[in-house]
Design a protein around this motif. Structure first.
Motif, mmCIF file in Angstrom:
data_model
loop_
_atom_site.group_PDB
_atom_site.id
_atom_site.type_symbol
_atom_site.label_atom_id
_atom_site.label_comp_id
_atom_site.label_asym_id
_atom_site.label_seq_id
_atom_site.Cartn_x
_atom_site.Cartn_y
_atom_site.Cartn_z
ATOM 1 N N ARG A 1 0.332 3.735 -4.608
ATOM 2 C CA ARG A 1 0.628 2.305 -4.638
ATOM 3 C C ARG A 1 -0.494 1.505 -3.968
ATOM 4 N NH1 ARG A 1 5.199 5.051 -3.879
ATOM 5 N NH2 ARG A 1 5.111 5.084 -1.618
ATOM 6 N N LYS B 1 9.942 6.336 -5.612
ATOM 7 C CA LYS B 1 8.609 6.260 -5.021
ATOM 8 C C LYS B 1 7.662 7.340 -5.538
ATOM 9 C CE LYS B 1 10.742 4.091 -2.677
ATOM 10 N NZ LYS B 1 11.681 3.019 -3.106
ATOM 11 N N TYR C 1 -1.407 -2.237 -2.643
ATOM 12 C CA TYR C 1 -0.867 -3.545 -2.315
ATOM 13 C C TYR C 1 -2.002 -4.543 -2.185
ATOM 14 C CZ TYR C 1 3.467 -1.120 -1.068
ATOM 15 O OH TYR C 1 4.603 -0.367 -1.090
ATOM 16 N N ILE D 1 0.723 -3.639 -6.643
ATOM 17 C CA ILE D 1 1.783 -4.548 -6.242
ATOM 18 C C ILE D 1 1.140 -5.788 -5.637
ATOM 19 C CG2 ILE D 1 3.796 -4.835 -4.749
ATOM 20 C CD1 ILE D 1 3.456 -1.468 -4.937
ATOM 21 N N THR E 1 0.252 2.263 -9.261
ATOM 22 C CA THR E 1 0.948 0.984 -9.299
ATOM 23 C C THR E 1 0.277 -0.034 -8.399
ATOM 24 O OG1 THR E 1 3.014 2.181 -9.652
ATOM 25 C CG2 THR E 1 3.201 -0.107 -8.974
ATOM 26 N N LEU F 1 10.863 -2.741 -4.931
ATOM 27 C CA LEU F 1 10.271 -1.439 -4.622
ATOM 28 C C LEU F 1 11.295 -0.470 -4.054
ATOM 29 C CD1 LEU F 1 6.807 -2.169 -3.034
ATOM 30 C CD2 LEU F 1 7.319 -0.976 -5.169
#
Lengths: 193, 222
Positions: free
Chosen positions: B70, B64, B72, B44, B42, B59
């Motif tokens: 993840r 999770k 960022y 973000i 993912t 989120l």
């Protein structure tokens, strides 16, 4: 039981959230915040005698201004015959100031707005008309229409404070992200809760 | 003779590409038939102030272990957002930093244009920012992209769309319009909506859903 005290202006003031009594003296702080922006028009507006006198007459005792990147310095005062006025640029403890405030006057940033509403503090949002793409007016006006806060311009701030009716404010119920999460999960084929 | 063959080839290629784009747009808006139910990588995209707070709210209610790892991304000039994301991830991992490094990565991206920058120099900075976005996307190849407004999400989402067309990676793009947008979409939102780049488009006010019927109204996130 709501403690009732004789306010400075002579009127009866109910103790609300954020009011504190130090050594028998009632403190009612107005916290002004512009976030990370510079918004001198707002700082100038709260620094006028007119606004300070109305605040004092309405029973507020302290005025604390967070002025961000602004360059206009308000006049400090120890409160000999009026409000105690102090200011600073930035602080890591904005949340604490919001918590101890009895009234918040804020710029229209969504972060400041929702942080204040979640604390259940009376809020006046002042829209910065000098911003080019000022979509923030939309949010402030929408929430004002729903009576969660008051919306003002720097030049109308004194009128807004004068007509402030804390009883008419409808507490904001914080939203949540569960509907978004459910749709995302459904889309991806994950369990929805 | 040669030229007519060339023209025919060109027309054929263009119609093939167009039909592929239409195919991608058609399937983009539809739920995945995800049979594996495994975790999805993912991406973000974070923006300053209110944007990041809203994104972290989203989120916090996602599972999770399903949205993992993840990645960022925030603008290089934005120091606060990645810091907030790091704090959030550290809380999740209960301050076990080695654990955080395995499931979360934090990256900065060049912005194509800073506030007040001249249009002449922004030709170069846009080029550099696009190449940087491409490089990051090749490295990450996310299966899911979550974004909510900052301009930095535009090159990333457009590259993700091109990856879909080229068959490099199929990603699902979720766009949540900021709570600050009550009557009009932001420029980022408008672009992703109009170009059919966002698989699912969420708005937080009913007024917007009435103007943009393909959007989902989800109520206030804050």
């Amino acid at each position: 039981f709501t403690p009732v005290l004789q306010g400075v202006s002579g009127c009866i003031i109910k103790l609300g959230m954020g009011d504190s009594e130090v050594g028998g003296k009632l403190t009612r702080m107005v916290f002004v915040t512009v976030g990370t922006t510079s918004f001198d028009a707002l700082v100038r507006a709260v620094d006028t005698e007119q606004v300070k006198q109305i605040l004092y007459a309405r029973g507020y005792t302290h005025l604390l201004i967070q002025m961000g990147r602004g360059t206009y310095n308000p006049t400090k005062s120890h409160g000999e015959d009026g409000l105690v006025v102090d200011y600073f640029s930035f602080s890591s403890s904005i949340a604490d100031h919001l918590k101890s405030a009895s009234l918040v006057i804020s710029h229209a940033g969504s972060g400041s707005i929702f942080e204040t509403l979640r604390l259940g503090k009376p809020l006046i949002v002042v829209v910065n008309e000098d911003l080019m793409d000022n979509h923030q007016i939309e949010l402030a006006e929408e929430l004002a229409e729903r009576k969660h806060l008051y919306c003002a311009r720097p030049q109308t701030l004194h009128q807004t404070i004068e007509s402030l009716n804390l009883e008419s404010i409808i507490p904001y119920t914080p939203g949540d992200a569960k509907p978004v999460a459910a749709l995302i999960n459904r889309f991806l084929g994950f369990p929805e809760d | 003779m040669d030229s007519s063959v060339t023209i025919a080839t060109v027309i054929l290629s263009i119609s093939l590409i167009l039909s592929r784009i239409l195919y991608v747009i058609y399937w983009s808006g539809r739920p995945l038939r995800n049979k594996s139910l495994g975790p999805v990588s993912t991406l973000i995209v974070l923006g300053s102030g209110g944007h990041t707070a809203e994104m972290l709210n989203v989120l916090s209610v996602l599972q999770k272990d399903l949205f993992s790892p993840r990645f960022y991304i925030a603008a290089a000039t934005d120091n606060m957002s990645l810091q907030k994301a790091r704090t959030y991830e550290n809380q999740l991992a209960d301050k076990n930093e080695a654990e955080v490094d395995k499931i979360a990565q934090f990256m900065q991206i060049y912005r194509s244009r800073e506030v007040g920058q001249s249009y002449f120099t922004s030709v170069w900075t846009t080029l550099i920012a696009t190449l940087h976005a491409l490089w990051l996307m090749i490295k990450i190849r996310p299966q899911v992209i979550l974004c909510n407004g900052p301009g930095t999400c535009i090159p990333l989402c457009l590259i993700a769309f091109i990856f879909k067309v080229l068959g490099i990676r199929w990603s699902s793009i979720f766009y949540v319009e900021s709570i600050a947008r009550v009557k009009r979409l932001s420029l980022s939102g408008l672009i992703l909506y109009k170009l059919y780049v966002a698989d699912q488009f969420f708005v937080q006010w009913p007024q917007l859903q009435r103007i943009y019927p393909r959007a989902h109204y989800v109520g206030c996130l804050m």
